[in-house]
Scaffold this motif. Structure first.
Motif, PDB file in Angstrom:
ATOM      1  N   SER A  57       0.823  -1.216   0.000  1.00  0.00           N
ATOM      2  CA  SER A  57       0.000   0.000   0.000  1.00  0.00           C
ATOM      3  C   SER A  57       0.854   1.261   0.000  1.00  0.00           C
ATOM      4  O   SER A  57       0.464   2.280  -0.578  1.00  0.00           O
ATOM      5  CB  SER A  57      -0.954  -0.007   1.201  1.00  0.00           C
ATOM      6  OG  SER A  57      -1.933  -1.025   1.044  1.00  0.00           O
ATOM      7  N   LYS A  61       0.709   4.413  -2.644  1.00  0.00           N
ATOM      8  CA  LYS A  61       0.669   5.837  -2.277  1.00  0.00           C
ATOM      9  C   LYS A  61       1.754   6.627  -2.991  1.00  0.00           C
ATOM     10  O   LYS A  61       1.547   7.777  -3.387  1.00  0.00           O
ATOM     11  CB  LYS A  61       0.812   5.985  -0.765  1.00  0.00           C
ATOM     12  CG  LYS A  61      -0.385   5.491   0.030  1.00  0.00           C
ATOM     13  CD  LYS A  61      -0.141   5.606   1.524  1.00  0.00           C
ATOM     14  CE  LYS A  61      -1.331   5.070   2.312  1.00  0.00           C
ATOM     15  NZ  LYS A  61      -1.088   5.123   3.776  1.00  0.00           N
ATOM     16  N   PHE A 100     -10.108   1.826  -4.039  1.00  0.00           N
ATOM     17  CA  PHE A 100      -9.593   1.338  -2.761  1.00  0.00           C
ATOM     18  C   PHE A 100     -10.463   0.238  -2.172  1.00  0.00           C
ATOM     19  O   PHE A 100     -11.516  -0.122  -2.702  1.00  0.00           O
ATOM     20  CB  PHE A 100      -9.451   2.501  -1.777  1.00  0.00           C
ATOM     21  CG  PHE A 100      -8.438   3.523  -2.209  1.00  0.00           C
ATOM     22  CD1 PHE A 100      -7.082   3.264  -2.107  1.00  0.00           C
ATOM     23  CD2 PHE A 100      -8.844   4.737  -2.746  1.00  0.00           C
ATOM     24  CE1 PHE A 100      -6.142   4.199  -2.518  1.00  0.00           C
ATOM     25  CE2 PHE A 100      -7.920   5.685  -3.156  1.00  0.00           C
ATOM     26  CZ  PHE A 100      -6.562   5.410  -3.043  1.00  0.00           C
ATOM     27  N   ASP A 181      -6.410  -1.316  -4.996  1.00  0.00           N
ATOM     28  CA  ASP A 181      -5.843  -1.663  -3.697  1.00  0.00           C
ATOM     29  C   ASP A 181      -6.859  -2.494  -2.916  1.00  0.00           C
ATOM     30  O   ASP A 181      -7.791  -1.951  -2.332  1.00  0.00           O
ATOM     31  CB  ASP A 181      -5.466  -0.400  -2.916  1.00  0.00           C
ATOM     32  CG  ASP A 181      -4.591  -0.696  -1.705  1.00  0.00           C
ATOM     33  OD1 ASP A 181      -4.403  -1.893  -1.389  1.00  0.00           O
ATOM     34  OD2 ASP A 181      -4.100   0.240  -1.071  1.00  0.00           O
TER      35      ASP A 181
END
Length: 327
Positions: A57, A61, A100, A181
């Motif tokens: 993750s 980002k 997400f 994600d």
């Protein structure tokens, strides 16, 4: 050979820790991502897998420019973007979108979902109000929802429907790359296949590229053409999904896939249990970061960081990785 859409080269992210009574000292850092390299092919799907805390993750980002890169390069369509500003950054963010894990937390409970989907279109400032309404209606149809759903609020939808809304917003600007994600981990098992099929249909329809981050190896095996295996911030193995699943070369990858149900009932590989807990990224092991849990570790593993070796099946970062024929 076709150039990759996204090329990540020796990416690093270190978080400095302040000194203090409960700290390890003023020079301590969290090694969240360390020398991570991979490529996402145009129109393909790359899977990024590993245990919680392995840096998946954080890598996402960095790619989304939600965090600053400590070192390394991010190249999108041949252009370096890790320090992009102004129009170049806006163009990159338009072309790289994300979906997400939790579709409810990514939607404001006080906004109608039509407004949520329209938000990136309004920010882009290229369409009239009427054109935006038409585009929102089109997106709702594409993800399998009725056009009048635009007037409803997030709480009026199921979890699967909310994820469809999040996907609609993610493709609103017609990006070239979508970072997924854990896109189905918060959904019921019965709904997951529907969302995965939708993502594959959208990929074929719009020529999308995906970076799929997941701990679910069956989902990654189903969706991805290639895979990157991360452990404690580093890439330990990378290759085609089919080859890595059939014949994993790194001890960590072997342990991961030993926990997956076999495709054929007569094949029952022995479950490989890892030794001890996951080390701290503040003080990672010397040499090979996996050595403290590896059943094959030897003295050299503590002394040298293993290079990534082409085994013929994949590239594996292990001192004992050797060329092997693909069966």
């Amino acid at each position: 050979m076709t150039a990759p859409l996204l090329d990540v080269v020796r990416l690093k992210k270190h978080y400095p820790l302040p000194g203090g009574m409960f700290r390890r000292g003023p020079g301590s850092v969290v090694h969240a991502v360390e020398d991570v390299s991979f490529q996402v092919p145009s129109g393909g799907t790359l899977g990024l897998i590993g245990e919680s805390g392995c840096g998946k993750s954080t890598t996402a980002k960095l790619l989304l420019r939600l965090e600053d890169v400590s070192d390394g390069a991010i190249r999108f369509d041949g252009t370096e973007v890790q320090r992009a500003t102004g129009p170049q950054l806006r163009a990159y963010r338009r072309n790289v979108q994300a979906v997400f894990q939790d579709p409810y937390s990514s939607l404001s409970p006080r906004r109608r979902i039509g407004d949520a989907i329209a938000e990136p279109l309004i920010a882009a400032g290229e369409l009239t109000k009427e054109q935006i309404s038409e585009r929102v209606a089109e997106l709702l149809r594409v993800v399998g929802l009725r056009e009048d759903a635009a007037n409803l609020y997030p709480h009026e939808f199921s979890g699967g429907q909310r994820q469809r809304i999040a996907i609609a917003r993610g493709i609103a600007l017609r990006p070239r790359l979508v970072i997924l994600d854990e896109p189905v981990s918060a959904l019921d098992v019965s709904i997951r296949a529907q969302i995965l099929n939708l993502l594959q249909d959208l990929q074929e329809r719009y020529g999308l590229s995906y970076l799929l981050i997941s701990h679910d190896l069956d989902i990654v095996s189903h969706m991805c053409t290639d895979v990157v295996v991360m452990y404690l911030g580093r890439v330990v193995e990378a290759g085609s999904m089919k080859a890595v699943r059939r014949s994993p070369q790194h001890p960590y990858t072997k342990a991961l896939f030993s926990s997956v149900l076999p495709a054929h009932p007569d094949r029952r590989p022995e479950r490989i249990k890892l030794l001890g807990p996951l080390p701290s990224p503040i003080n990672p092991p010397s040499g090979c970061v996996f050595r403290t849990r590896c059943p094959h570790a030897q003295a050299i593993c503590a002394e040298q960081v293993p290079a990534s070796v082409d085994t013929g099946v994949s590239r594996a970062a292990c001192h004992f990785a050797t060329p092997a024929a693909v069966s």
